[in-house]
Write an enzyme that holds these catalytic residues in place. Sequence first.
Site, PDB file in Angstrom:
ATOM      1  N   THR A 104     -47.261  36.331 -84.936  1.00 23.80           N
ATOM      2  CA  THR A 104     -47.248  37.761 -84.636  1.00 23.80           C
ATOM      3  C   THR A 104     -48.175  38.083 -83.484  1.00 23.80           C
ATOM      4  OG1 THR A 104     -46.734  38.328 -86.936  1.00 23.80           O
ATOM      5  CG2 THR A 104     -47.698  40.062 -85.571  1.00 23.80           C
ATOM      6  N   GLY A 106     -49.893  51.946 -88.723  1.00 20.01           N
ATOM      7  CA  GLY A 106     -51.162  51.499 -89.270  1.00 20.01           C
ATOM      8  C   GLY A 106     -52.203  52.597 -89.231  1.00 20.01           C
ATOM      9  N   PHE A 107     -53.362  52.298 -89.768  1.00 26.58           N
ATOM     10  CA  PHE A 107     -54.464  53.248 -89.844  1.00 26.58           C
ATOM     11  C   PHE A 107     -54.869  53.765 -88.465  1.00 26.58           C
ATOM     12  CE2 PHE A 107     -59.285  53.001 -89.706  1.00 26.58           C
ATOM     13  CZ  PHE A 107     -59.487  54.340 -90.023  1.00 26.58           C
ATOM     14  N   ILE A 108     -55.133  52.857 -87.536  1.00 24.55           N
ATOM     15  CA  ILE A 108     -55.573  53.272 -86.205  1.00 24.55           C
ATOM     16  C   ILE A 108     -54.413  53.854 -85.409  1.00 24.55           C
ATOM     17  CG2 ILE A 108     -56.568  52.494 -84.012  1.00 24.55           C
ATOM     18  CD1 ILE A 108     -58.100  50.359 -85.613  1.00 24.55           C
ATOM     19  N   ASP A 129     -43.009  49.946 -85.769  1.00 20.58           N
ATOM     20  CA  ASP A 129     -43.784  49.244 -86.800  1.00 20.58           C
ATOM     21  C   ASP A 129     -42.818  48.679 -87.824  1.00 20.58           C
ATOM     22  OD1 ASP A 129     -45.615  48.661 -89.058  1.00 20.58           O
ATOM     23  OD2 ASP A 129     -47.066  49.831 -87.898  1.00 20.58           O
ATOM     24  N   LYS A 150     -56.292  36.040 -80.961  1.00 22.73           N
ATOM     25  CA  LYS A 150     -56.624  37.210 -80.145  1.00 22.73           C
ATOM     26  C   LYS A 150     -57.251  36.796 -78.810  1.00 22.73           C
ATOM     27  CE  LYS A 150     -55.637  40.678 -81.221  1.00 22.73           C
ATOM     28  NZ  LYS A 150     -54.302  41.327 -81.113  1.00 22.73           N
ATOM     29  N   ALA A 186     -55.036  45.636 -78.030  1.00 24.46           N
ATOM     30  CA  ALA A 186     -56.069  45.622 -79.070  1.00 24.46           C
ATOM     31  C   ALA A 186     -56.536  44.198 -79.331  1.00 24.46           C
ATOM     32  CB  ALA A 186     -55.533  46.228 -80.360  1.00 24.46           C
ATOM     33  N   GLY A 198     -48.532  48.245 -91.925  1.00 24.69           N
ATOM     34  CA  GLY A 198     -48.520  49.696 -91.769  1.00 24.69           C
ATOM     35  C   GLY A 198     -47.862  50.359 -92.970  1.00 24.69           C
ATOM     36  N   TYR A 213     -57.227  33.734 -86.596  1.00 28.82           N
ATOM     37  CA  TYR A 213     -57.060  35.095 -86.083  1.00 28.82           C
ATOM     38  C   TYR A 213     -57.846  35.283 -84.794  1.00 28.82           C
ATOM     39  CZ  TYR A 213     -57.442  40.200 -85.859  1.00 28.82           C
ATOM     40  OH  TYR A 213     -57.422  41.510 -85.442  1.00 28.82           O
TER      41      TYR A 213
END
Length: 320
Positions: free
Chosen positions: A95, A10-12, A31, A153, A117, A36, A149
Amino acid sequence: MRYLITGGAGFIGSTLAETLLKKNQEVCIIDDLSTGRFENILPLKLYAPHFSYHIESIFSPVLAELIDYADVVFHLAAAVGVRLVVSHPVETLETNIRGTERVLALARKKKKKILIASTSEVYGKSDQIPYREDSDLVFGPTTNSRWSYACSKVIDEFLALAYYRKEQLPIVIFRLFNTVGPKQVGNYGMVIPTFIQQALNGGPIIVYGDGSQTRCFAYIDDVVWALRHLANEEKAVGEIFNIGSTEETSIVQLAQKIRQKIDPNLSIVFKPYEDAYEKGFEDMKRRIPSIDKISHCIGYNPVHSLDQILEKTIAHFKTL
């Protein structure tokens, strides 16, 4: 040090991986490429043999071996982006919750340090601005999948803290606030790459709602700096930290800034949330972090302004 990054394409995750590799660390990523991109992995292959990767789900049996071999795990694998969350609520919950539970359970055996995260979304509709790590969390009804979401989290955070308190597993939780920069794509509702791409394509720039909602955007390099230092700070273990910027801007101001930098003649069009998301979609009016806690812990102080972030990201998009 040996680092494992779940969601590393992914980006981060890929930016974190490249930064660690440049510092001569050993990095492995896993991944499944659901969000991603393999393009993010390709530059990392130049760092072999210090770099390795697995195109696998975190539910794959290989994860146990990868965690055993790592010294530190960054758990970034998750369903991300408001658009994806609204359209795939079941996958989001499975997920985020089951995936995090599995990572923690596998790490428990050898007490591996895990950095989990989380997200600014967990603050929900709270009006306690700026958001502090001990602020109350306020969500809407369960009939609105917008909140699935955030709730998933929150459960991740509860799980991580339970493993820390009951199993002495060294965990650190970080809540990300709108991380942006080159390599980020707008496929899942990320606003800055979406606006930039719309502007470079000749417009219009589409703003959902009235544009008065405000956000704070943190540059990827500042965020990665924070992640590296949290991983090495013993005082961070068992704690939750906001990571973000405190420079607040409205979404319409953001659109105007991007228009000015690319083409002042572009139009900005306002559309109702329902055109992009589900009926009854709720958005937070303001989302501003307190960064006092992380500043005191590791000296975090984001150095990139919003104008700098936009200039760097626009320059990257122009090369594509």
